[in-house]
Design a protein around this motif. Structure first.
Motif, PDB file in Angstrom:
ATOM      1  N   HIS A 133      -1.117 -10.128  -1.084  1.00  0.00           N
ATOM      2  CA  HIS A 133      -2.386  -9.381  -1.260  1.00  0.00           C
ATOM      3  C   HIS A 133      -1.843  -8.060  -2.203  1.00  0.00           C
ATOM      4  CE1 HIS A 133      -3.452 -11.195   2.558  1.00  0.00           C
ATOM      5  NE2 HIS A 133      -4.692 -10.896   1.935  1.00  0.00           N
ATOM      6  N   ARG A 134      -2.693  -7.443  -3.090  1.00  0.00           N
ATOM      7  CA  ARG A 134      -2.245  -6.324  -3.598  1.00  0.00           C
ATOM      8  C   ARG A 134      -2.990  -5.118  -2.697  1.00  0.00           C
ATOM      9  NH1 ARG A 134      -3.538  -4.545  -9.875  1.00  0.00           N
ATOM     10  NH2 ARG A 134      -2.543  -2.241  -9.823  1.00  0.00           N
ATOM     11  N   GLN A 135      -2.384  -4.412  -2.154  1.00  0.00           N
ATOM     12  CA  GLN A 135      -2.804  -3.304  -1.299  1.00  0.00           C
ATOM     13  C   GLN A 135      -3.223  -2.115  -1.842  1.00  0.00           C
ATOM     14  OE1 GLN A 135       0.225  -3.453   1.507  1.00  0.00           O
ATOM     15  NE2 GLN A 135      -0.880  -4.917   2.831  1.00  0.00           N
ATOM     16  N   THR A 136      -2.439  -1.685  -2.940  1.00  0.00           N
ATOM     17  CA  THR A 136      -2.489  -0.222  -3.583  1.00  0.00           C
ATOM     18  C   THR A 136      -2.288  -0.450  -4.979  1.00  0.00           C
ATOM     19  OG1 THR A 136      -0.368   0.765  -3.711  1.00  0.00           O
ATOM     20  CG2 THR A 136      -1.560   0.831  -1.693  1.00  0.00           C
ATOM     21  N   TYR A 140       2.304  -4.483  -3.585  1.00  0.00           N
ATOM     22  CA  TYR A 140       1.959  -6.072  -3.246  1.00  0.00           C
ATOM     23  C   TYR A 140       2.655  -6.635  -2.113  1.00  0.00           C
ATOM     24  CZ  TYR A 140       0.590  -5.267  -8.270  1.00  0.00           C
ATOM     25  OH  TYR A 140       0.061  -4.985  -9.436  1.00  0.00           O
ATOM     26  N   GLN A 141       2.104  -7.487  -1.349  1.00  0.00           N
ATOM     27  CA  GLN A 141       2.987  -7.933  -0.298  1.00  0.00           C
ATOM     28  C   GLN A 141       2.543  -9.506  -0.153  1.00  0.00           C
ATOM     29  OE1 GLN A 141       1.712  -6.819   3.580  1.00  0.00           O
ATOM     30  NE2 GLN A 141      -0.102  -8.240   3.568  1.00  0.00           N
ATOM     31  N   ASP A 384      -3.070   3.751   2.292  1.00  0.00           N
ATOM     32  CA  ASP A 384      -2.926   3.960   0.805  1.00  0.00           C
ATOM     33  C   ASP A 384      -3.051   5.450   0.521  1.00  0.00           C
ATOM     34  OD1 ASP A 384      -2.759   4.096  -1.822  1.00  0.00           O
ATOM     35  OD2 ASP A 384      -4.475   2.969  -2.363  1.00  0.00           O
ATOM     36  N   HIS A 430       2.441   4.385   0.445  1.00  0.00           N
ATOM     37  CA  HIS A 430       2.174   3.021   1.294  1.00  0.00           C
ATOM     38  C   HIS A 430       2.747   3.551   2.560  1.00  0.00           C
ATOM     39  CE1 HIS A 430       2.893  -1.185   2.643  1.00  0.00           C
ATOM     40  NE2 HIS A 430       1.680  -1.406   2.050  1.00  0.00           N
ATOM     41  N   CYS A 432       3.003   3.301   6.856  1.00  0.00           N
ATOM     42  CA  CYS A 432       2.477   2.528   8.013  1.00  0.00           C
ATOM     43  C   CYS A 432       2.704   3.605   9.156  1.00  0.00           C
ATOM     44  CB  CYS A 432       3.467   1.355   8.172  1.00  0.00           C
ATOM     45  SG  CYS A 432       3.361   0.682   9.957  1.00  0.00           S
ATOM     46  N   ILE A 467      -5.832   0.274   4.611  1.00  0.00           N
ATOM     47  CA  ILE A 467      -5.451  -1.085   3.698  1.00  0.00           C
ATOM     48  C   ILE A 467      -5.223  -2.133   4.479  1.00  0.00           C
ATOM     49  CG2 ILE A 467      -5.399   0.023   1.510  1.00  0.00           C
ATOM     50  CD1 ILE A 467      -2.180  -0.091   2.017  1.00  0.00           C
ATOM     51  N   LYS A 468      -4.487  -2.071   5.597  1.00  0.00           N
ATOM     52  CA  LYS A 468      -4.028  -3.102   6.600  1.00  0.00           C
ATOM     53  C   LYS A 468      -3.862  -2.782   7.835  1.00  0.00           C
ATOM     54  CE  LYS A 468       0.259  -5.711   6.833  1.00  0.00           C
ATOM     55  NZ  LYS A 468      -0.187  -7.089   7.039  1.00  0.00           N
TER      56      LYS A 468
END
Ligand code: NAD
Length: 487
Positions: A133-136, A140-141, A384, A430, A432, A467-468
């Motif tokens: 996934h591209r999150q921001t 990318y993860q 994000d 990014h 958490c 974002i997740k």
């Protein structure tokens, strides 16, 4: 009358057709009891619009014959084309990639003349699940998925293989000093299963030093079992050190189906010139003969091939002034092998696949014996943060939201940035944000999914982009997540 085994043949691209023709010539001369059925896969099929490189009608043939001998494939650049190999491995549940790696000194140049190891690589999990996934704007993860049944299946396969093929030791490679949960599980399952095979030695290396040892002292390894990505890399390192990149075959094994191929690619630079070495595909075909329980034919073909090497009949890729007597083309090499059927090598150890000993290995991943007590105790909410809102400010905003959950820590790329962040200019885009029902992990209590959803909704209302999320669980009271660096 012997019943012939139906097998699927795919000629492939580039040098594929010429090395397949040479291989089939040898199998026919050796009286292999096979009925080939040809399917078309690869470049032409991609260009017809099948993004996976395989047409619908080929699946029916594959599922009927259950065995595929495949030439190398050219994957066209760009255009959303998917790797045919990955499609085949996943669709057919080919969970084990088995790559014998042998040096053929002095006839094939190598710095390590005594390599005889087999790499058993897990084929379906790990970073190859393709979940990215591209999150921001900047982040990318790729998800690394490891399952207990997947570990059990591949590790059991490695031990069963060692037992059937009279190997003495199985070595496990992981990076569990860093990935304590995913690689840690693989290592733990390895230790559990090893106990069931007391006659086979076992040991473990961290993959980096293990790979260095393959490059410097490969003779110390026998069977190596490892996760998908490490297996991919170490297979090529081992083949390169052995000098056998052009000679090695590999098997992709599932409980129902199997695919056999050379490890090299379609070599478009030499295609159609009758100079390619067919040995990689031929060695894959030998693995196939063992798999379909035709060990005598496998022995016959491998010994004739070894004798051809010893006699100095070499294709251009392995030709040397010192050890080659004759430089031959692809088809002439095949003719030389055919002429030696029935002969055994004198320098190399002759192959000896015993009837009945090598029938196919079926392995299923076990299930956990007991159900763990799973408790939802918090959530990691990834945000994000494109305007680099400082961690203290972010924490104040999050703490102002009413919730039974407590903000415990904010991390960025695994490093704690709040409270008491230790670096002056942390990466802030990014974040958490970890919420738990209690700071003290011995005092954690259950929380409902509704409460977690409500928290996310409040965070969004506060103008932050979620974002997740990852739910935080304990299993029988043991944390099901790692602590952040510095937490
Ligand atoms: P390659 O293995 O095809 O070629 C690398 C080098 O080795 C070239 O110089 C080639 O001439 C030589 N070579 C390879 N096989 C040989 C043989 N049997 N005899 C003599 N020389 C040989 O790798 P590449 O050039 O990186 O890839 C070419 C194509 O193959 C790409 O489209 C790639 O995607 C594909 N590929 C397919 C598979 C597969 O189908 N399993 C595997 C790897 C690469």
């Amino acid at each position: 009358m012997t019943i012939k085994t139906p097998i699927t043949i795919a000629y492939g691209d580039g040098i594929g057709p010429e090395i397949m023709q040479a291989t089939l010539k040898i199998l026919t001369a050796a009286n292999a009891q096979i009925t080939p059925e040809v399917i078309e896969v690869g470049e032409k099929v991609y260009l017809k619009g099948y993004t996976s490189g395989i047409p619908d009608e080929a699946w029916e043939v594959l599922k009927r014959t259950k065995v595929l001998l495949k030439g190398p494939i050219t994957t066209p650049q760009g255009g959303g084309y998917k790797s045919l190999n990955v499609t085949l491995r996943k669709t057919l549940s080919l969970f084990a990639n088995v790559r014998p790696c042998v040096s053929y000194a002095p006839y094939v140049a190598t710095k390590c003349p005594n390599i005889d190891l087999v790499i058993v690589r897990e084929n379906e999990e790990d970073l190859y699940s393709g979940i990215e996934h591209r999150q921001t704007d900047e982040v990318y993860q790729c998800l690394k998925i490891i399952t207990r049944p997947g570990c059990e299946q591949i590790i059991r396969y490695a031990f069963e293989y060692a037992q059937k093929f009279n190997r003495k030791k199985v070595t496990c490679f992981t990076k569990d000093n860093i990935m304590k949960m995913t690689d840690g599980l693989f290592h733990q399952v390895f230790n559990e299963i090893a106990k069931e095979y007391p006659s086979i030695e076992h040991d473990h290396y961290i993959v980096d030093i293990g790979t260095a040892l393959i490059a410097s002292n490969p003779e110390k390894f026998d069977v190596i079992v490892t996760l998908n990505l490490y297996g991919d890399i170490i297979s090529d390192v081992a083949a390169q050190v052995a000098g056998s990149v052009g000679l090695a075959g590999s098997a992709n094994i599932g409980n129902q189906m199997a695919m056999f191929e050379a490890i090299h690619g379609s070599a478009p630079d030499i295609a159609g010139k009758n100079i390619a070495n067919p040995s990689g595909l031929l060695n894959a075909a030998v693995q196939m003969l063992v798999h379909i329980n035709q060990p005598e034919t496998a022995t016959l073909v491998e010994n004739a091939w070894l004798k051809t090497l010893e006699d100095g009949i070499h294709t251009a890729d392995i030709y040397s002034q010192a050890y080659s007597k004759q430089k031959v083309g692809t088809q002439e090499f095949a003719d030389a092998v055919v002429a030696r059927l029935g002969q055994t090598p004198t320098h190399f150890k002759p192959a000896d696949y015993r009837p009945g000993a090598y029938t196919k290995i079926e392995c299923y991943g076990g299930r956990p014996k007991t159900q763990n007590q799973k408790q939802l105790i918090g959530i990691d909410i990834f945000i994000d943060n494109p305007h680099d809102v400082p961690a203290d400010e972010l924490a104040a905003k999050l703490k102002s939201i009413q919730s039974p959950l407590e903000l415990i820590v904010i991390t960025s790329r695994g490093l704690k940035i709040w409270p008491n962040g230790t670096i002056d200019t942390p990466y802030l885009r990014h974040c958490c944000c970890r919420f738990q029902t209690a700071k003290d992990t011995s005092k954690l209590t259950s929380i409902s999914h509704e409460e977690l959803i409500r928290l996310q909704s409040e965070i969004n209302k506060a103008g932050l982009d979620v974002i997740k999320t990852e739910n935080l669980y304990t299993f029988d009271g043991i944390l099901g997540f790692t602590l952040a660096q510095g937490q």
